[in-house]
Design a protein around this motif. Structure first.
Motif, mmCIF file in Angstrom:
data_model
loop_
_atom_site.group_PDB
_atom_site.id
_atom_site.type_symbol
_atom_site.label_atom_id
_atom_site.label_comp_id
_atom_site.label_asym_id
_atom_site.label_seq_id
_atom_site.Cartn_x
_atom_site.Cartn_y
_atom_site.Cartn_z
ATOM 1 N N GLN A 1 0.820 -1.208 0.000
ATOM 2 C CA GLN A 1 0.000 0.000 0.000
ATOM 3 C C GLN A 1 0.852 1.256 0.000
ATOM 4 N N ARG A 2 1.644 1.451 1.076
ATOM 5 C CA ARG A 2 2.414 2.694 1.184
ATOM 6 C C ARG A 2 3.643 2.494 2.054
ATOM 7 N N SER A 3 4.649 3.318 1.779
ATOM 8 C CA SER A 3 5.828 3.393 2.644
ATOM 9 C C SER A 3 5.638 4.551 3.617
ATOM 10 N N LEU A 4 6.110 4.376 4.843
ATOM 11 C CA LEU A 4 6.010 5.423 5.857
ATOM 12 C C LEU A 4 7.399 5.833 6.315
ATOM 13 N N VAL A 5 7.627 7.147 6.369
ATOM 14 C CA VAL A 5 8.888 7.669 6.889
ATOM 15 C C VAL A 5 8.572 8.809 7.840
ATOM 16 N N THR A 6 9.512 9.115 8.713
ATOM 17 C CA THR A 6 9.391 10.287 9.570
ATOM 18 C C THR A 6 10.605 11.164 9.309
ATOM 19 N N LEU A 7 10.546 12.388 9.789
ATOM 20 C CA LEU A 7 11.585 13.374 9.511
ATOM 21 C C LEU A 7 12.267 13.809 10.802
ATOM 22 N N ASP A 8 13.565 14.007 10.714
ATOM 23 C CA ASP A 8 14.343 14.462 11.859
ATOM 24 C C ASP A 8 15.258 15.595 11.393
ATOM 25 N N PRO A 9 15.077 16.805 11.897
ATOM 26 C CA PRO A 9 14.132 17.204 12.944
ATOM 27 C C PRO A 9 12.709 17.276 12.395
ATOM 28 N N PRO A 10 11.721 17.174 13.287
ATOM 29 C CA PRO A 10 10.333 17.239 12.825
ATOM 30 C C PRO A 10 10.036 18.593 12.195
ATOM 31 N N PRO A 11 9.327 18.612 11.086
ATOM 32 C CA PRO A 11 8.955 19.885 10.464
ATOM 33 C C PRO A 11 7.854 20.569 11.259
ATOM 34 N N SER A 12 7.672 21.848 11.013
ATOM 35 C CA SER A 12 6.574 22.558 11.660
ATOM 36 C C SER A 12 5.256 22.076 11.082
ATOM 37 N N THR A 13 4.206 22.156 11.874
ATOM 38 C CA THR A 13 2.899 21.741 11.376
ATOM 39 C C THR A 13 2.443 22.669 10.248
#
Length: 197
Positions: free
Chosen positions: A109-121
């Motif tokens: 279905q999909r790949s999931l990644v997170t970002l470091d540092p977290p971006p602003s909302t």
């Protein structure tokens, strides 16, 4: 299954299904913009999304940002993208961390990644609502989800047209239903009214 996907499953009962609104008992779908030229639509969508997000009791730095992409091995495929595509999130390619890949009935279905540092909302909201307007923002092949683990809320601005807000508790969403009912997507209003009215 990765630790992240296991946590999603344990907390929310699923792993970010594609039709987020339709897969939760307590869910709201907002209309972010209406007809008009691109700048008008983007400005209205950003304003509404920001207002809704600010009405939730989550501090800006409490959201975990997860990007979902339809490309398999998304993090590796980023090598083919220009670094400036991540500029809207304020991060570098080296800051991407793979969380896992979602499969349903054995199908990717999909790949999931997170970002470091977290971006602003705010950066996430702009990236989402301007995704279909490359004249304003360089298109980035991923969709941002904002997750508040403590309050068990997920916010998904899917494009300039709308944004889903889901939770595991009716009480969490009741105040924003009451306050912003006039912004709810009319085609799904009966479903939302049956839960929150």
């Amino acid at each position: 299954m990765s630790d992240f996907l296991a946590r999603l499953e344990a907390t929310f009962g699923n792993c970010l299904p594609e039709a987020l609104f339709y897969n939760f008992d307590f869910s709201l779908r907002f209309e972010l913009s209406q007809r008009g030229d691109w700048p008008t639509r983007i400005l209205q969508a950003c304003s509404r999304a920001r207002t809704i997000l600010d009405s939730l009791p989550t501090a800006d730095d409490e959201w975990e940002v997860v990007l979902a992409s339809y490309g398999e091995d998304f993090a590796s495929s980023l090598a083919g993208f220009a670094p400036e595509l991540l500029n809207i999130y304020g991060c570098e390619k080296e800051g991407l961390r793979v969380l896992g890949e979602i499969y349903v009935d054995g199908e990717f279905q999909r790949s999931l990644v997170t970002l470091d540092p977290p971006p602003s909302t705010s950066a996430c909201l702009l990236a989402a609502v301007a995704a279909d307007c490359p004249a304003l923002v360089s298109p980035f092949p991923a969709s941002p989800y904002l997750i508040d683990w403590q309050r068990e809320v997920i916010v998904w601005p899917y494009d300039d047209r709308g944004m889903d807000v889901v939770a595991t508790s009716r009480a969490t969403l009741q105040p924003i239903y009451d306050r912003f009912r006039q912004w709810l997507l009319e085609s799904d209003l009966a479903r939302m009214d049956s839960t929150f009215a």
